[in-house]
Design an enzyme around this catalytic site. Structure first.
Site, PDB file in Angstrom:
ATOM      1  CG  HIS A 121      -1.695  -1.219   1.457  1.00 56.02           C
ATOM      2  ND1 HIS A 121      -2.942  -1.466   0.934  1.00 56.02           N
ATOM      3  CD2 HIS A 121      -1.358  -2.333   2.152  1.00 56.02           C
ATOM      4  CE1 HIS A 121      -3.348  -2.674   1.313  1.00 56.02           C
ATOM      5  NE2 HIS A 121      -2.405  -3.221   2.048  1.00 56.02           N
ATOM      6  CB  SER A 166      12.871  23.334 -14.284  1.00 58.76           C
ATOM      7  OG  SER A 166      12.110  24.513 -14.308  1.00 58.76           O
ATOM      8  CE  LYS A 207      10.985  20.729 -10.583  1.00 60.22           C
ATOM      9  NZ  LYS A 207       9.998  19.948 -10.558  1.00 60.22           N
ATOM     10  CG  ASN A 259      12.198  17.918 -13.496  1.00 62.05           C
ATOM     11  OD1 ASN A 259      12.077  18.003 -12.277  1.00 62.05           O
ATOM     12  ND2 ASN A 259      11.994  18.938 -14.309  1.00 62.05           N
ATOM     13  CD  GLU A 303       8.302  12.853 -14.810  1.00 67.19           C
ATOM     14  OE1 GLU A 303       7.590  13.322 -13.927  1.00 67.19           O
ATOM     15  OE2 GLU A 303       9.086  13.553 -15.483  1.00 67.19           O
ATOM     16  CE1 TYR A 351      -4.464  -8.145 -46.764  1.00 71.59           C
ATOM     17  CE2 TYR A 351      -5.928  -7.385 -48.497  1.00 71.59           C
ATOM     18  CZ  TYR A 351      -4.912  -7.137 -47.596  1.00 71.59           C
ATOM     19  OH  TYR A 351      -4.355  -5.891 -47.530  1.00 71.59           O
TER      20      TYR A 351
HETATM   21  N1  ARG Z   1      -0.539  -3.218 -48.695  1.00 67.58           N
HETATM   22  C1  ARG Z   1      -1.329  -4.388 -48.517  1.00 67.58           C
HETATM   23  C2  ARG Z   1      -1.363  -4.766 -47.010  1.00 67.58           C
HETATM   24  O1  ARG Z   1      -0.545  -4.314 -46.315  1.00 67.58           O
HETATM   25  C3  ARG Z   1      -0.746  -5.513 -49.297  1.00 67.58           C
HETATM   26  C4  ARG Z   1      -1.720  -6.573 -49.672  1.00 67.58           C
HETATM   27  C5  ARG Z   1      -2.585  -6.099 -50.768  1.00 67.58           C
HETATM   28  N2  ARG Z   1      -3.492  -7.094 -51.180  1.00 67.58           N
HETATM   29  C6  ARG Z   1      -4.607  -6.781 -51.858  1.00 67.58           C
HETATM   30  N3  ARG Z   1      -5.365  -7.741 -52.175  1.00 67.58           N
HETATM   31  N4  ARG Z   1      -4.886  -5.550 -52.153  1.00 67.58           N
HETATM   32  O2  ARG Z   1      -2.220  -5.471 -46.577  1.00 67.58           O
END
Ligand code: ARG
Length: 466
Positions: free
Chosen positions: A156, A278, A284, A286, A291, A318
């Site tokens: 604490h 400072s 000072k 610091n 920090e 993707y």
């Molecule tokens: N610049 C894209 C990324 O970082 C690369 C892949 C692009 N693929 C696509 N099907 N457009 O994800």
């Protein structure tokens, strides 16, 4: 605007849309990994007879030349390309002609970028690991040399029981051991190669994925599912989470250093090289570095939250959202690397005011539990002993004295069980030394830890350096 995909389009991309979509300004840092992946891919295409040998050889030579030229500044990465992949392929074709157009056979930018990021992150895991290792080495010296530097341990943020500086620093050493263990796990988990997964469904070319995986140093071989391969960013989320935990540890440590460096505590003095002054208050000095390390923890957590949020609603496989995996991750990696470096410099040059620490432990009744235990060992039930010592502590507080300052008569007023040996029993040295349970601060037990830490450090880094 130099693009890889103009054929199907009638109109030029809107200028702002091109810039919004482009990633070259930040994915250019993947150029080394991109070229490394392309070279492995070309070797494989050649070996499998998918492209002619002479084309493959000229591609490989061309790619090597591009990397050299970029690294020594002869080739600038100009912003008219969409991404690093487009840049490399376009420059290659400009330089070696028709053969360059065969590089992308059996590959998509989706598996390409998945590979580039994985290679990049694997290298960064090794680099962060070795930076923590250096911090551990600096910390080890403090641990080894201070088993008899006594100080108050806190709960604490109130003085609780005496410990040694060695033990206190050992607590951080343990955190860094766990940080490095996490990095090792993540590295091993990211040990499968996504190259050859194509856009999402593999390819009809007879690619040898085992070959590229081996060429690129993935000991787990190729990834098993092409859709997962192009859309997996788990390892990166794991890495960001490990980085966040590292920052949490550095931040706690920084917080203590800031407190210890304050005029009120005076336990440590941060070296001039790692403090600032400072503009208005001449007196000072610091603890800005500590920090800032504490402050920068927020942006690393931010990167983790950002990627978790980006990924949470994405359908397979993707999606362009995944391009957002880069900027904040790069920033987090740079931030943690800088923090570890600066922190190591600050800790290894910091001086400890051992007398102040010891005195603080003495003045803070950190030996009160030991005084109670003394009575228990002489037969008094612990609860009664607690109350006897509590009353003596109250007396000392009102007279601004320490328990150690009580005269034999005053001890006896508390209980007849006190003898002369009470002074030894409540001395800081005895209080710490008697804590011999495994993991406790007593030097016997600390010695075992020091041996362990020494062996552990001799094992070196994940990348093999000692
Ligand atoms: N610049 C894209 C990324 O970082 C690369 C892949 C692009 N693929 C696509 N099907 N457009 O994800």
């Amino acid at each position: 605007m130099a693009k890889l995909w103009g054929g199907r389009f009638k109109n030029e991309t809107d200028y702002d849309a091109f810039n919004f979509n482009a990633s070259l300004s930040f994915d250019k840092r993947l150029i080394k990994e991109d070229i490394e992946g392309s070279i492995a891919h070309s070797r494989m295409l050649m070996k499998c007879g998918i492209i002619p040998e002479e084309d493959a050889l000229s591609i490989i030579e061309g790619l090597q030349g591009i990397l050299i030229d970029v690294e020594n500044g002869d080739l600038k990465i100009s912003p008219e390309y969409e991404d690093v992949h487009s840049f490399v392929e376009s420059v290659l074709t400009d330089r070696i002609g028709e053969a360059g157009k065969r590089l992308h056979t059996g590959r998509s930018r989706n598996d390409q970028v998945a590979l580039d990021m994985k290679l990049y992150i694997r290298n960064k895991i090794l680099s962060v690991d070795s930076k923590i290792f250096l911090l551990e080495k600096a910390l080890f010296e403090i641990i080894r040399d201070n088993t008899e530097t006594f100080m108050p341990g806190f709960t604490h943020l109130q003085k609780a029981q005496p410990v040694s500086l060695s033990h206190h620093m050992g607590a951080y050493f343990e955190m860094f051991i766990r940080d490095r263990r996490r990095l090792k796990d993540i590295y091993e988990g990211a040990d499968e190669c996504p190259l050859g997964s194509g856009a999402l469904a593999g390819t009809t070319y007879p690619l040898d994925r085992e070959f590229t995986a081996k060429e690129l140093g993935f000991s787990g071989g190729p990834t098993r599912n092409s859709m997962d391969s192009v859309s997996d960013r788990d390892y990166l989320i794991e890495f960001l989470s490990a980085l966040s935990i590292i920052m949490m540890h550095l931040s706690r440590f920084s917080e203590e250093i800031i407190i210890w460096n304050s005029n009120e505590y005076g336990f440590v003095e941060i070296d001039d090289r790692f403090s600032t002054g400072s503009s208005i208050m001449p007196q000072k000095k610091n603890p800005d570095i500590a920090e800032l390390v504490r402050g920068k923890t927020g942006r690393v957590y931010g990167a983790l939250m950002s990627l978790l949020t980006t990924m949470k609603g994405l359908p397979l496989a993707y999606d362009k959202d995944m391009q957002e995996d880069k900027e904040m991750a790069f920033d987090a990696i740079d931030t943690v690397s800088d923090c570890l470096k600066l922190f190591t410099g600050m800790v290894s040059s910091m001086s400890f005011n051992k007398d102040i620490m010891e005195n603080s432990a003495k003045r803070g009744f950190t030996n009160a539990t030991d005084a109670a235990d003394y009575l228990v060992k002489k037969g008094m039930p612990f609860r009664d002993a607690h109350s006897v010592i509590g009353a003596l502590v109250l007396k000392c507080i009102s007279e601004n004295r320490a328990l150690d300052d009580l005269s034999p008569e005053e001890w006896k007023e508390g209980s007849e069980l006190f003898d002369e040996d009470i002074y030894d029993a409540v001395s800081l040295k005895t209080c710490v030394e008697n804590r011999v349970t495994f993991g406790a601060p007593g030097s016997e037990s600390m010695k075992k830890n020091i041996e362990f830490y020494e062996k552990y450090l001799n094992e070196g880094t994940l990348g093999g350096e000692v």
